[in-house]
Design an enzyme around this catalytic site. Structure first.
Site: not given
Length: 381
Positions: A220, A233
Site C-alpha cells: 500500500s 496498517y
C-alpha cells in the site's frame, strides 16, 4: 550569456519533466533504463551545445529529445498463457475477486483462496463456471488451511510448478491515532498483512522456482508514506514492502521475479461496514488508559468511527488500474519491480523522499485529516 542560460535552463526543465513522466507512466521496466540513457545523451548534447552553439539550436535539441520521449513506446509483450497456474489470496471481494475473474478470462488455471468458501464472493466465482477456476477455503492466518491448500495445489501442478502467487489478503483496522489503537490491532495487522505473506511465500516458493514464475505482493502507499491514523496498517505494509525488495534480490538468480503492487486508496470492502462501528468503538475504549481517555475524550473516539466511510467515499470505485498492474506483473515479458496504481500513488512517495519534513508532514496532514472533532485535551490548550 544570460539569455543562453535562461533558454537552456527552460528547455532542460521541460525535458526533465518529460523524462520523469515517461519513466513513471511506462509499464515496462525497460522504460527506466531507456529514459536514463536518453537523459545522459541529452545532458552531454546540452552541455556541448551550451558552449559551442547559440541558445536556439540548444533549446531545439532538448525539445526534440522531449518529443521523442513522448512519442516512442516500447512494445509491451505478454507471455503465451499455456497451462500456467496462479494462486491468489483474499478473493472474497476487492482486488482479489476482480483479479481472478480477469485471469480466468485470460485462460489461466486459477486457485482463488477465500476466507469464507460459502460467502457471496466465492459464490460469484463458482457461478462463472470456468473449469480452470477453483475456489479454495484459505484463511491465510490458519496454518492448517494453508497446508491443505498447499497439498492440493502441489498435486495439481507437480509437473509444471506454480507460475504465480499473489499475496493479496489484507486487513485494515479502524483508522485511529496510534496511541488509541489496541495492541491486538497491531498484532492482527502484522499477522494478516505481513506474516501470512511470508508464510505463503516460503511454502510455495519451491513450486515457483520449478516454473521460474512470479511472486506478487500487494502492499500500500501507506507502507511508504507515513499517514496519520494508519500506524498499524502502514507499519505492516512497510514490513511487507521491505520483505519483497529483499526477496526480489535473493530470488533473481533462481529466475523468479518478485513484484510489489503499491496502490493508493480504492473503494473495497477493506474499509468495513456500519455493522463494525460499535465493536470498533468498544475495542478502542476498553483498551484506553484513564489518562488517554481523559485527554482524548469519548466524543473524539466516536468521531473516528466515521473515518472508514469517509475514506471509502473519497476513493475511486474502479479497480481496473490495480488489476491491470497485477496482470502485467504476472504475464508481461518485462514486469516491473514496483507498480503504483491510483491517484497520488507515485506522487506522494516522491514528495516524501524529496521534500523537507517541515513541508511534507503538514501537507499530508491537510490531505488525510478528516476528523471533525478535536481531542478534549487540545480544545482547552
Amino acid at each position: 550569456m544570460e539569455t543562453r542560460s535562461c533558454v537552456c535552463a527552460g528547455a532542460a526543465a521541460l525535458y526533465v519533466l518529460t523524462l520523469l513522466w515517461r519513466i513513471h507512466s511506462d509499464r515496462e521496466a525497460s522504460g527506466t533504463w531507456f529514459g536514463a540513457l536518453c537523459g545522459a545523451l541529452c545532458g552531454a548534447l546540452g552541455a556541448s551545445l551550451y558552449y559551442l552553439a547559440p541558445p536556439a539550436p540548444c533549446a531545439v535539441a532538448l525539445l526534440i529529445c522531449s518529443f521523442i520521449l513522448v512519442c516512442v513506446r516500447r512494445r509491451r509483450e505478454t507471455l503465451l498463457q499455456g497451462r500456467r497456474a496462479v494462486l491468489v489470496t483474499g478473493c472474497d471481494s476487492g482486488f482479489g475477486l476482480a483479479l481472478v475473474q480477469r485471469l480466468s478470462e485470460e485462460g489461466l488455471t486459477v486457485f482463488a483462496g477465500v476466507l469464507d468458501v460459502d460467502g457471496p464472493g466465492a459464490g460469484l466465482l463458482r457461478e462463472r463456471g470456468h473449469e480452470d477456476l477453483q475456489v479454495l477455503q484459505l484463511d491465510v492466518t490458519d496454518g492448517a488451511q494453508v497446508e491443505t491448500a498447499h497439498r492440493f495445489i502441489s498435486a495439481q501442478v507437480e509437473h509444471t510448478g506454480l507460475w504465480g502467487l499473489v499475496n493479496n489478503a489484507g486487513v485494515l483496522q479502524c483508522p485511529t491515532d496510534a496511541e488509541l489503537q489496541p495492541v491486538s490491532w497491531f498484532r492482527r495487522s502484522v499477522e494478516v498483512n505481513f506474516l501470512s505473506a511470508v508464510r505463503m511465500s516460503q511454502l510455495f516458493l519451491p513450486l515457483l522456482r520449478k516454473s521460474r514464475g512470479r511472486l506478487v505482493n500487494v502492499s500500500s502507499m501507506a507502507g511508504e508514506v507515513p499517514m496519520p491514523m494508519f500506524s498499524s496498517y502502514g507499519a505492516s505494509k512497510a514490513a511487507l514492502s521491505v520483505f519483497s525488495r529483499v526477496l526480489r534480490m535473493e530470488l533473481s538468480p533462481w529466475g523468479v521475479h518478485v513484484a510489489l503492487i503499491q496502490p493508493a486508496g480504492f473503494r473495497t470492502k477493506i474499509f468495513g461496514g456500519r455493522e463494525d462501528l460499535p465493536l470498533n468503538r468498544d475495542h478502542i475504549l476498553s483498551a484506553l488508559s484513564s489518562e488517554a481517555r481523559e485527554d482524548y475524550g469519548t466524543a473524539y473516539v466516536s468521531s473516528l468511527l466515521d473515518l472508514p466511510s469517509k475514506m471509502s467515499q473519497m476513493s475511486p470505485e474502479d479497480l481496473t488500474p490495480v488489476v491491470e498492474d497485477m496482470v502485467h506483473a504476472l504475464l508481461s515479458v518485462h514486469p516491473r519491480p514496483l507498480y503504483t496504481p491510483g491517484r497520488m500513488a507515485w506522487l506522494l512517495p516522491f514528495l516524501h523522499r524529496c521534500c523537507p519534513t517541515a513541508v511534507f508532514e503538514p501537507l499530508v496532514w491537510r490531505l488525510f485529516n478528516m476528523v471533525d472533532c478535536r481531542p478534549a485535551g487540545l480544545k482547552t490548550s
